[in-house]
Scaffold this motif. Structure first.
Motif, mmCIF file in Angstrom:
data_model
loop_
_atom_site.group_PDB
_atom_site.id
_atom_site.type_symbol
_atom_site.label_atom_id
_atom_site.label_comp_id
_atom_site.label_asym_id
_atom_site.label_seq_id
_atom_site.Cartn_x
_atom_site.Cartn_y
_atom_site.Cartn_z
ATOM 1 N N PRO A 119 5.099 -11.832 3.739
ATOM 2 C CA PRO A 119 5.453 -10.420 3.590
ATOM 3 C C PRO A 119 5.219 -9.597 4.855
ATOM 4 N N LEU A 120 4.135 -9.875 5.597
ATOM 5 C CA LEU A 120 3.874 -9.094 6.812
ATOM 6 C C LEU A 120 4.914 -9.378 7.884
ATOM 7 N N ALA A 121 5.294 -10.654 8.049
ATOM 8 C CA ALA A 121 6.341 -10.977 9.018
ATOM 9 C C ALA A 121 7.656 -10.309 8.619
ATOM 10 N N TRP A 122 7.935 -10.280 7.333
ATOM 11 C CA TRP A 122 9.153 -9.620 6.867
ATOM 12 C C TRP A 122 9.075 -8.107 7.098
ATOM 13 N N ALA A 123 7.942 -7.517 6.830
ATOM 14 C CA ALA A 123 7.797 -6.077 7.074
ATOM 15 C C ALA A 123 8.007 -5.753 8.551
ATOM 16 N N ASP A 124 7.409 -6.559 9.451
ATOM 17 C CA ASP A 124 7.552 -6.309 10.884
ATOM 18 C C ASP A 124 9.006 -6.486 11.332
ATOM 19 N N GLY A 125 9.654 -7.560 10.846
ATOM 20 C CA GLY A 125 11.039 -7.800 11.238
ATOM 21 C C GLY A 125 11.982 -6.719 10.744
ATOM 22 N N LEU A 126 11.788 -6.278 9.499
ATOM 23 C CA LEU A 126 12.646 -5.227 8.957
ATOM 24 C C LEU A 126 12.398 -3.896 9.657
ATOM 25 N N GLU A 127 11.149 -3.590 9.957
ATOM 26 C CA GLU A 127 10.852 -2.333 10.653
ATOM 27 C C GLU A 127 11.578 -2.284 11.999
ATOM 28 N N LYS A 128 11.579 -3.375 12.706
ATOM 29 C CA LYS A 128 12.260 -3.458 13.997
ATOM 30 C C LYS A 128 13.754 -3.151 13.850
ATOM 31 N N LEU A 129 14.346 -3.686 12.782
ATOM 32 C CA LEU A 129 15.775 -3.459 12.548
ATOM 33 C C LEU A 129 16.066 -2.037 12.093
ATOM 34 N N LEU A 130 15.252 -1.523 11.195
ATOM 35 C CA LEU A 130 15.531 -0.223 10.606
ATOM 36 C C LEU A 130 15.458 0.899 11.633
ATOM 37 N N TYR A 131 14.578 0.779 12.611
ATOM 38 C CA TYR A 131 14.418 1.870 13.566
ATOM 39 C C TYR A 131 15.277 1.692 14.820
ATOM 40 N N SER A 132 16.294 0.830 14.749
ATOM 41 C CA SER A 132 17.249 0.711 15.850
ATOM 42 C C SER A 132 18.663 0.680 15.283
ATOM 43 N N GLN A 133 19.268 1.843 15.160
ATOM 44 C CA GLN A 133 20.629 1.911 14.638
ATOM 45 C C GLN A 133 21.604 1.155 15.544
ATOM 46 N N LYS A 134 21.376 1.232 16.849
ATOM 47 C CA LYS A 134 22.245 0.529 17.797
ATOM 48 C C LYS A 134 22.189 -0.980 17.546
ATOM 49 N N ARG A 135 20.984 -1.519 17.355
ATOM 50 C CA ARG A 135 20.840 -2.947 17.093
ATOM 51 C C ARG A 135 21.547 -3.329 15.788
ATOM 52 N N ARG A 136 21.369 -2.531 14.753
ATOM 53 C CA ARG A 136 22.013 -2.836 13.471
ATOM 54 C C ARG A 136 23.529 -2.859 13.626
ATOM 55 N N PHE A 137 24.066 -1.888 14.341
ATOM 56 C CA PHE A 137 25.516 -1.806 14.512
ATOM 57 C C PHE A 137 26.034 -3.008 15.307
ATOM 58 N N GLU A 138 25.369 -3.330 16.412
ATOM 59 C CA GLU A 138 25.828 -4.435 17.266
ATOM 60 C C GLU A 138 25.701 -5.778 16.552
ATOM 61 N N TRP A 139 24.582 -5.991 15.865
ATOM 62 C CA TRP A 139 24.393 -7.258 15.169
ATOM 63 C C TRP A 139 25.359 -7.383 13.986
ATOM 64 N N GLY A 140 25.604 -6.272 13.300
ATOM 65 C CA GLY A 140 26.563 -6.303 12.193
ATOM 66 C C GLY A 140 27.970 -6.621 12.676
ATOM 67 N N ALA A 141 28.367 -6.054 13.815
ATOM 68 C CA ALA A 141 29.691 -6.347 14.374
ATOM 69 C C ALA A 141 29.799 -7.812 14.769
ATOM 70 N N ALA A 142 28.729 -8.374 15.349
ATOM 71 C CA ALA A 142 28.739 -9.786 15.721
ATOM 72 C C ALA A 142 28.804 -10.679 14.480
ATOM 73 N N ALA A 143 28.122 -10.268 13.418
ATOM 74 C CA ALA A 143 28.162 -11.033 12.163
ATOM 75 C C ALA A 143 29.582 -11.063 11.599
ATOM 76 N N ARG A 144 30.224 -9.914 11.592
ATOM 77 C CA ARG A 144 31.601 -9.835 11.078
ATOM 78 C C ARG A 144 32.541 -10.699 11.914
ATOM 79 N N ALA A 145 32.378 -10.674 13.241
ATOM 80 C CA ALA A 145 33.244 -11.446 14.125
ATOM 81 C C ALA A 145 33.102 -12.942 13.866
ATOM 82 N N LEU A 146 31.871 -13.396 13.631
ATOM 83 C CA LEU A 146 31.655 -14.817 13.349
ATOM 84 C C LEU A 146 32.387 -15.237 12.085
ATOM 85 N N VAL A 147 32.290 -14.427 11.041
ATOM 86 C CA VAL A 147 32.938 -14.768 9.777
ATOM 87 C C VAL A 147 34.460 -14.755 9.945
#
Length: 483
Positions: free
Chosen positions: A432-460
């Motif tokens: 749970p702590l590793a998950w909390a840390d990983g999610l916190e990193k993602l949630l507080y970076s909108q740019k990272r979420r957008f870029e990673w989401g676009a890369a995910a869509r491109a792969l599919v």
């Protein structure tokens, strides 16, 4: 009353009588499932208790290891490109990743110029509590055939033998060029019996390793148990005897090859999406408003069957930790399953009541993207079990197509989908702590979420669409001379 109901009632009575003599809990469960919709809804707590008690019972609990006898049949002239999919269950009566895959693959095969038909296991869906089922149903253009005798013999051996007899009649009517059986071994063994009669090639599609799942369903089970060994033996038999084996990912292929199947006879045909999932996502505001989620709140969630292997408890603990850190977070759990009630209780104990953790229950597949549009991050917190390292699920592929970054347990199968820091984040499973840390990193970076989401869509979009998968199956059939 539908003209099919009298036959279904007779079939259901045969199932209930067999269960009553061998497992009263399963007989009672069938009775609850046959109640009218309103009464069944009120009896849901009873149904859940009976389902938990009967989960490992029934005639298939210990696999029957005998050969399925080849049915008597006459020579048929196969129709080129006609495919008969032998599966355990299907839409619209059963909604799960398994049934969605069957349907979407068949639809894509039709679009690719093949002529797919689906036949479900003998007794489905009547044996699961649906009386008004016809022998033939067209679902989104795909013919779905049901094997519904007046009386179903009790026990896996007699049932599979009868399954093969009824499927033989269907083969003689349809004249398929290939038999495409999907997990589990019951479907594969029936297909092999039909090959013995008609000389048709058999493709066995391995969608999971159910003997590995069986190990996780009760404490104390081990690979030394007779049931595990028998199930593994039967699955391996189907893999080795099939003319071609299809499977979902590289880790699964490696496991199949390790069981003695030549590598050149194993083809990866991954889980995929159709064009609707690659379209621009819908506006998430209406669903957010309906769920009472404020515009400035983060939402992490999943769409999943709620089973122990999915690790939803880890996500709940991580969410509670993030809220303790002052992060305005909601958890959205879409789906149903045997763990739902326990997870709701766990959420309450963690202080995630009053809508901090939202459990929607199962939603129609057509509405899944509406819930994707609510999420900031899609979570796949699967547990560190061997089966989770092997099998790549469908739901994260759909989320990636919607442009969502995926936070997933760092498991072999998930590494085939998620590349950390590129299209998502791989996190230590069951921490749970590793998950909390990983999610916190993602949630507080909108740019990272957008870029990673676009890369995910491109792969599919590049590798995992149903039209590409259908083309691969068509090419595979051609190697067998049947498409």
């Amino acid at each position: 009353m539908s003209r099919h109901v009298p036959r279904a009632v007779s079939l259901a009575a045969s199932v209930a009588w067999g269960e009553l003599r061998h497992d009263p809990a399963r007989a009672a469960l069938l009775g609850v499932r046959l109640l009218p919709a309103g009464l069944r809804k009120r009896a849901r707590p009873v149904e859940r208790r009976l389902s938990a008690r009967a989960r490992a019972a029934g005639p298939g609990a210990t696999p029957w290891t005998g050969r399925v006898p080849a049915p008597v049949g006459r020579t048929v002239r196969p129709v080129s490109g006609r495919v008969l999919h032998l599966v355990s269950n299907s839409l619209p009566f059963k909604h799960a990743g398994y049934t969605v895959r069957t349907q979407k693959l068949a639809e894509a095969q039709r679009a690719a110029g093949l002529d797919p038909h689906v036949v479900t296991r003998i007794g489905f869906p009547v044996a699961q509590g649906t009386l008004d089922a016809s022998p033939l149903q067209i679902v989104a253009g795909v013919p779905q055939h049901r094997l519904l005798p007046w009386w179903l013999p009790y026990g896996q051996g007699p049932a599979l033998a009868r399954n093969a007899e009824l499927a033989a009649r269907l083969v003689e009517r349809l004249r398929p060029a290939v038999l495409h059986a999907a997990t589990d071994h019951g479907n594969g063994r029936v297909a092999l019996a039909l090959r013995e009669t008609y000389g048709l090639p058999v493709v066995y599609e391995v969608r999971g390793f159910l003997e590995e799942t069986w190990l996780t369903q009760a404490p104390g089970r081990s690979p030394r148990d007779a049931v595990y060994r028998k199930r593994r033996e039967l699955e391996t038999h189907c893999m080795r005897e099939a003319d071609l084996v299809l499977t979902l990912g590289a880790a699964m292929k490696a496991e199949i090859v390790a069981r003695g199947v030549p590598e050149e006879r194993v083809l990866v045909v991954p889980n995929a999406v159709d064009g609707a999932f690659l379209a621009p996502p819908p506006d998430g505001a209406p669903v957010r408003a309906r769920l009472g989620i404020a515009p400035d709140e983060f939402v992490v969630g999943t769409v999943s069957s709620l089973t122990p292997l999915e690790g939803i408890g880890t996500l709940l603990q991580a969410g509670a930790e993030l809220r303790r850190r002052g992060i305005p977070l909601r958890l959205l759990i879409v789906g149903d399953g045997p763990e739902r009630a326990a997870l709701i209780r766990q959420a309450a104990r963690l202080g995630l009541g009053d809508g901090a953790a939202l459990f929607t229950g199962r939603v129609p597949h057509a509405q899944v993207r509406d819930f994707h549009a609510v999420l900031d991050v899609f979570a796949v917190p699967r547990t560190d079990e061997r089966v989770c390292h092997l099998v790549t699920p469908l739901k994260p592929v759909e989320a990636m197509a919607s442009g969502l970054p995926v936070a997933a347990s760092d498991l072999t199968a998930m590494r085939e989908l998620v590349e950390s820091e590129v299209n998502g984040q791989l996190i230590l499973p069951e921490s749970p702590l590793a998950w909390a840390d990983g999610l916190e990193k993602l949630l507080y970076s909108q740019k990272r979420r957008f870029e990673w989401g676009a890369a995910a869509r491109a792969l599919v979009a590049r590798d995992r669409t149903w039209d590409r998968v259908a083309a691969r199956t068509r090419d595979a059939y051609r190697t067998l001379g049947c498409a």
